[in-house]
Write a protein that holds these residues in place. Structure first.
Motif, PDB file in Angstrom:
ATOM      1  N   THR A  14       1.239   1.526   4.449  1.00 40.62           N
ATOM      2  CA  THR A  14       0.606   0.352   5.060  1.00 40.62           C
ATOM      3  C   THR A  14       1.598  -0.498   5.849  1.00 40.62           C
ATOM      4  OG1 THR A  14       0.869  -0.883   2.983  1.00 40.62           O
ATOM      5  CG2 THR A  14      -1.242   0.217   3.358  1.00 40.62           C
ATOM      6  N   SER A  15       2.893  -0.273   5.639  1.00 44.84           N
ATOM      7  CA  SER A  15       3.890  -1.014   6.423  1.00 44.84           C
ATOM      8  C   SER A  15       3.761  -0.699   7.910  1.00 44.84           C
ATOM      9  CB  SER A  15       5.307  -0.676   5.950  1.00 44.84           C
ATOM     10  OG  SER A  15       5.603   0.693   6.179  1.00 44.84           O
ATOM     11  N   THR A  28      10.740  -1.871   4.341  1.00 41.20           N
ATOM     12  CA  THR A  28       9.858  -1.345   3.304  1.00 41.20           C
ATOM     13  C   THR A  28      10.645  -0.574   2.259  1.00 41.20           C
ATOM     14  OG1 THR A  28       8.037  -1.176   4.898  1.00 41.20           O
ATOM     15  CG2 THR A  28       7.829   0.095   2.876  1.00 41.20           C
ATOM     16  N   HIS A  55       1.675   1.597  -6.026  1.00 36.71           N
ATOM     17  CA  HIS A  55       1.856   0.553  -5.005  1.00 36.71           C
ATOM     18  C   HIS A  55       3.077   0.837  -4.140  1.00 36.71           C
ATOM     19  CE1 HIS A  55       1.664  -3.381  -3.123  1.00 36.71           C
ATOM     20  NE2 HIS A  55       2.934  -3.571  -3.424  1.00 36.71           N
ATOM     21  N   THR A  67       2.727   0.980  -0.168  1.00 36.28           N
ATOM     22  CA  THR A  67       3.534   0.086   0.660  1.00 36.28           C
ATOM     23  C   THR A  67       4.211   0.836   1.790  1.00 36.28           C
ATOM     24  OG1 THR A  67       3.951  -1.336  -1.249  1.00 36.28           O
ATOM     25  CG2 THR A  67       5.407  -1.595   0.639  1.00 36.28           C
TER      26      THR A  67
END
Length: 485
Positions: free
Chosen positions: A262-263, A15, A255, A259
């Motif tokens: 949500t990874s 990520t 975003h 990211t």
């Protein structure tokens, strides 16, 4: 089986490189291609995103769960993997027919048909990439190494080959390469995991038996996309590429933060699915609680940091031409917490529990609100109107998911109340705000603000004896001691 902790670390590295790529490349691309060029890329890419969504048909999320179920049964796992891949390949052909129709008969796309065809390579590479297989078997080490190598090559290609706005096609190729180009390696590497001798056992009925359960996930994905990918499309048709560029710049910054959080869900989905299939609900509940704790701990300081440093971040990340995107960033930053918690409820809880219908209903409410508000706000407010629509839509989704899924969540609503994180983030925000008065240099404000914010927030959590920060310190110190000995 790899540990959850190691998988989170590996996925965190993956990520991080995914975050560093746009952080390093987007400022350069934005200054070279300007709002019109960035807007054109994001307008066409959003349409390609919908085609990928239709051709994927919910398969990736469904396939992760199925592969995870049969991870220890190689014969069944191989057969399921090949069946799902053949289904994906069939849908890929349909996708390229749609690409041709749009490129030939829609004026807004036809005038940039070459760029559209280049970006459509995403469809092919998404199909052959079988990322869902590697997630299902929890091979995050391979995913991480592959991603780092490809992103490094793509970043180098950007600086070498893209020099002005006429290089838009080259930038399109690099965008595809950086996001899904590495999927070709996935396909080649697959033979080390799959015994293709089972191909002779594959029947047509076996391939299409995955269609209906995938469609259930597809319905959820298409509704989610209505307010994730639809906004650039509506802006492109209702306004112009410049407004799409402003909107894209504002949401790209947030975003990055989303990211990061949500990874965690990408790592925990196969593990949650496995625990549910074994009916180990106690372990399932423990993972969910830790995930919520981590989400709250990370999202709150990120929100505060983005709000306080919105102007210098936009100036550095995008350039002075993108200053109109600042209101987009202001509206998108607060919804980080709603988006990440909604993602957690859908991906880590409702989907492993096979409660997709609840997710569909909850997300539908947000999608409907987003479309209606876009029609009202976008004509007058442009990019800011689209951001305002998403703001209300994400809050609505979070509330609906809480109401509809409360009977299935292994937690009480009080779990979302973390006074120490709110207080620590607020004090951190004040410290970062003071930094902005020290220098007029935007670079200095962002760098020093990040350092001061991180130290302030971490020290406050240590004072509060937060288990998450204490466990992280213990893990890091343990690794250091192990290396020294």
């Amino acid at each position: 089986m790899a540990s959850v902790k190691n998988n989170i670390i590996l996925n965190g590295i993956n990520t991080l490189t995914g975050i560093l790529f746009p952080v390093i490349t987007f400022p350069y691309a934005a200054r070279v291609l300007l709002p019109d060029g960035i807007g054109a890329i994001n307008f066409l890419n959003s349409i390609i995103g919908y085609i990928v969504l239709f051709t994927s048909l919910g398969i990736p999320m469904y396939a992760v769960r199925e592969v995870a179920k049969y991870r220890d049964d190689k014969a069944s796992r191989d057969k399921i993997t090949i069946e799902i891949f053949l289904l994906s390949a069939s849908l890929c052909l349909l996708g390229y027919f749609i690409v041709w129709v749009l490129a030939e008969y829609v004026p807004q796309i036809h005038r940039q048909a070459s760029l559209f065809y280049i970006l459509s390579l995403t469809i092919l590479f998404t199909t052959i990439g079988v990322n869902w297989f590697y997630q299902g078997i929890e091979d995050f080490k391979f995913i991480t190494i592959r991603a780092i190598v490809i992103r490094t090559m793509a970043a180098a290609a950007l600086f070498i080959f893209v020099h002005d706005s006429s290089d838009l096609l080259i930038y399109g190729i690099i965008i595809v390469g950086s996001t899904v180009g590495n999927n070709f390696i996935n396909f080649i590497y697959l033979r080390k995991h799959i015994g293709f001798s089972v191909v002779s056992e594959i029947e047509l009925s076996g391939i299409f038996r995955h269609l209906f359960p995938s469609v259930k996930v597809f319905v959820l994905n298409i509704i989610i996309s209505l307010y994730v990918q639809l906004n650039p499309v509506m802006l492109g048709f209702m306004t112009n590429d410049e407004q799409v560029g402003y909107y894209s710049a504002g949401i790209k910054i947030t975003h990055v933060a989303i990211t990061v959080i949500t990874s965690i869900g990408a790592v925990l989905l196969p593990r949650c699915s496995t625990l549910v299939s074994k009916n180990d609900m106690e372990s399932f509940s423990q993972i969910i609680h830790k995930s919520i704790n981590t989400t709250m701990a990370i999202s709150l300081p990120l929100i505060v940091g983005l709000l306080v440093l919105a102007v210098p971040i936009t100036e550095l990340f995008c350039g002075h031409e993108f200053m109109p995107s600042i209101p987009v960033l202001y509206l998108n930053a607060p919804i980080i917490i709603f988006m990440t918690l909604s993602n957690l409820m859908v991906v880590q809880i409702l989907y492993p529990l096979d409660k997709v219908r609840i997710s569909v209903i909850g997300v539908s409410a947000g999608a409907l609100i987003n479309i209606i508000l876009n029609l009202l706000f976008v004509p007058e407010l442009g990019a800011t109107g689209a951001a305002l629509s998403v703001f209300f839509a994400e809050i609505a989704v979070f509330i609906m998911l809480l109401i509809l899924g409360k009977a299935f969540y292994p937690f009480k609503l009080s779990v979302f109340v973390y006074p120490k994180y709110f207080f620590a983030a607020l004090i951190m925000g004040l410290a970062v705000y003071c930094v902005t008065f020290i220098s007029h240099s935007y670079l200095f404000q962002v760098l020093l603000g990040f350092i001061v914010g991180l130290i302030t927030y971490a020290l406050l959590l240590i004072v509060f004896k937060d288990p998450l920060i204490l466990e992280s310190i213990k893990m890091v110190s343990g690794r250091i001691c192990h290396k020294t000995h």
